[in-house]
Scaffold this active site. Structure first.
Site, PDB file in Angstrom:
ATOM      1  N   LYS A  40     -29.057  47.653  35.759  1.00  0.00           N
ATOM      2  CA  LYS A  40     -30.185  46.789  36.128  1.00  0.00           C
ATOM      3  C   LYS A  40     -31.416  47.632  36.495  1.00  0.00           C
ATOM      4  CE  LYS A  40     -28.214  46.554  40.763  1.00  0.00           C
ATOM      5  NZ  LYS A  40     -27.243  45.821  41.587  1.00  0.00           N
ATOM      6  N   ARG A 134     -25.215  36.589  49.920  1.00  0.00           N
ATOM      7  CA  ARG A 134     -26.397  36.828  49.095  1.00  0.00           C
ATOM      8  C   ARG A 134     -26.238  35.950  47.866  1.00  0.00           C
ATOM      9  NH1 ARG A 134     -27.483  42.905  46.895  1.00  0.00           N
ATOM     10  NH2 ARG A 134     -25.774  42.271  45.541  1.00  0.00           N
ATOM     11  N   TYR A 250     -58.367  62.272  50.258  1.00  0.00           N
ATOM     12  CA  TYR A 250     -58.911  61.123  50.982  1.00  0.00           C
ATOM     13  C   TYR A 250     -58.802  61.320  52.481  1.00  0.00           C
ATOM     14  CZ  TYR A 250     -59.333  58.338  46.748  1.00  0.00           C
ATOM     15  OH  TYR A 250     -59.699  57.853  45.528  1.00  0.00           O
ATOM     16  N   MET A 298     -53.480  58.098  44.183  1.00  0.00           N
ATOM     17  CA  MET A 298     -52.786  57.288  43.179  1.00  0.00           C
ATOM     18  C   MET A 298     -52.269  58.139  42.023  1.00  0.00           C
ATOM     19  SD  MET A 298     -54.135  53.984  41.010  1.00  0.00           S
ATOM     20  CE  MET A 298     -54.573  53.055  42.466  1.00  0.00           C
TER      21      MET A 298
HETATM   22  C1  LIG Z   1     -26.236  46.665  41.953  1.00  0.00           C
HETATM   23  C2  LIG Z   1     -24.828  46.190  41.986  1.00  0.00           C
HETATM   24  C3  LIG Z   1     -23.781  47.096  41.799  1.00  0.00           C
HETATM   25  C4  LIG Z   1     -23.990  48.601  41.790  1.00  0.00           C
HETATM   26  O1  LIG Z   1     -24.176  49.001  43.131  1.00  0.00           O
HETATM   27  P1  LIG Z   1     -24.409  50.535  43.564  1.00  0.00           P
HETATM   28  O2  LIG Z   1     -24.418  50.486  45.044  1.00  0.00           O
HETATM   29  O3  LIG Z   1     -25.719  50.936  43.006  1.00  0.00           O
HETATM   30  O4  LIG Z   1     -23.294  51.319  42.995  1.00  0.00           O
HETATM   31  C5  LIG Z   1     -22.515  46.591  41.681  1.00  0.00           C
HETATM   32  N1  LIG Z   1     -22.264  45.247  41.774  1.00  0.00           N
HETATM   33  C6  LIG Z   1     -23.258  44.358  41.995  1.00  0.00           C
HETATM   34  C7  LIG Z   1     -22.928  42.926  42.119  1.00  0.00           C
HETATM   35  C8  LIG Z   1     -24.560  44.799  42.129  1.00  0.00           C
HETATM   36  O5  LIG Z   1     -25.536  43.918  42.382  1.00  0.00           O
END
Ligand SMILES: *Cc1c(COP(=O)(O)O)cnc(C)c1O
Length: 347
Positions: A40, A134, A250, A298
């Site tokens: 992701k 969550r 700056y 920046m």
């Molecule tokens: C992001 C995520 C992971 C990976 O987690 P890490 O702590 O980066 O290894 C695994 N399972 C779910 C559901 C996640 O959202």
């Protein structure tokens, strides 16, 4: 005519061998389970097109993104049945896209289960909430018909505190064991990167590392076994001399006490090199530390070159990006240090 752009002056080098080795290490640490890969957020900021082929070729077969908008890029590299979307399907549009692509939704609620069933059902994963509150279905709802009629490939849960010691993870594990009796699923999965460090009881059939693939070290069990993957680098775009009393950047936060030689570097907070580096930070050249002077801008930062007269315009500097060490220095999490890296780094 299409002009070819000149070489960039900021870049992110990915150590592909280290990435592949980290996946193999995490796969081995997962005991009898196989390791998947959380990809992701553009592989935590490191780039899907670079990282997913490496993970696939290392042996990963189970990939996870958060959003449907992330699917198309990953499908350039892996077949749809190997990809799942963690946010699941909340709308008919999302369910239609899931079916059209063949990518699996992770069902997270009764609403999502109903929607998935009503739009035709089919294989999916199911997330149970064992305490992170969550996403995920409450264990009390597992006997609902909408859940019982799902075709669940992987039943999963997510650990809130696997990077800490204490009883939370074992409580979640117990809740997962209890919950799994209520649902028929082909496979089980609870561990993220840190969970892999908790041992075989947490492995089940599949683990879902993200952070540790990319060089993060969430638990001491992984120290010395996980290699750095991300190497941000930036070039010097101007060198000049300061007189005593000249100020830099700056708000003129740094003033030279004596004559100095300084370099302006093509790296700034738009690249993810945040202002919080200003106070304690440095860049490196062949291992020499070049202290930052004044505020990060920046697109630029200024470093002290007084003791390194050999450094010239165009030379590349290394950003110190050992994630545990960098996290201790500037107080961002290892996750944030990766995902904050800007788009210009990858162009
Ligand atoms: C992001 C995520 C992971 C990976 O987690 P890490 O702590 O980066 O290894 C695994 N399972 C779910 C559901 C996640 O959202």
């Amino acid at each position: 005519m299409t002009a070819i752009p000149p070489a960039p002056t900021v870049r992110l080098d990915i150590d592909r061998e280290a990435l592949a080795a980290n996946w193999r290490t995490l796969d081995a640490m997962s005991g009898d389970a196989r390791a998947g890969a959380a990809v992701k957020a553009d592989c935590y900021g490191l780039g899907v097109d670079v990282c997913v082929p490496v993970l696939r070729d290392a042996g990963a077969r189970d990939f996870f993104v958060a959003h449907w908008s992330e699917v198309a890029a990953v499908l350039h590299h892996v077949p749809p049945e190997q990809l799942a979307v963690l946010h699941g399907v909340n709308t008919a549009e999302e369910a239609a896209y899931a079916r059209a692509t063949g990518v699996l939704p992770v069902i997270n609620s009764l609403h999502q289960a109903n929607l998935w069933n009503q739009t035709g059902g089919g294989p999916c994963h199911l997330m149970i909430d064992t305490g992170i509150h969550r996403l995920g279905i409450a264990p009390a709802d597992l006997r609902e018909p909408a859940i019982q009629s799902l075709d669940v490939a992987v039943l999963m849960s997510h650990l809130s505190s696997a990077d800490e010691d204490g009883s939370v993870s074992s409580e979640q594990l117990a809740a997962f064991h209890e919950a799994k009796r209520a649902v028929g699923a082909r496979e089980l999965s609870i561990s993220n990167s840190a969970g892999i460090g908790l041992g075989d009881d947490f492995s089940f059939d599949l683990t879902r590392p993200g952070l540790a693939l990319y060089g993060g070290v969430p638990r001491s069990e992984m120290a010395g076994r996980i290699r750095q993957v991300a190497y941000p680098r930036a070039a010097i775009i101007q060198v000049h001399d300061l007189k005593a009393g000249d100020a830099v950047g700056y708000n003129r936060e740094f003033t030279a006490r004596d004559a100095m030689r300084v370099g302006t570097v093509s790296l700034g907070y738009a690249d993810g090199f945040l202002r919080s580096w200003s106070a304690e930070g440095w860049l490196e050249h062949n291992g020499d530390r070049l202290p930052l002077l004044g505020k990060v801008s920046m697109d630029m930062v200024i470093v002290d070159l007084t003791d390194t007269p050999e450094i010239r315009l165009g030379d590349w500097l290394d950003v110190p990006y050992d994630l545990p060490a960098a996290s201790r220095i500037i107080g961002l999490s290892q996750y944030e240090l990766l995902t904050v890296l800007g788009q210009r780094m990858r162009s």
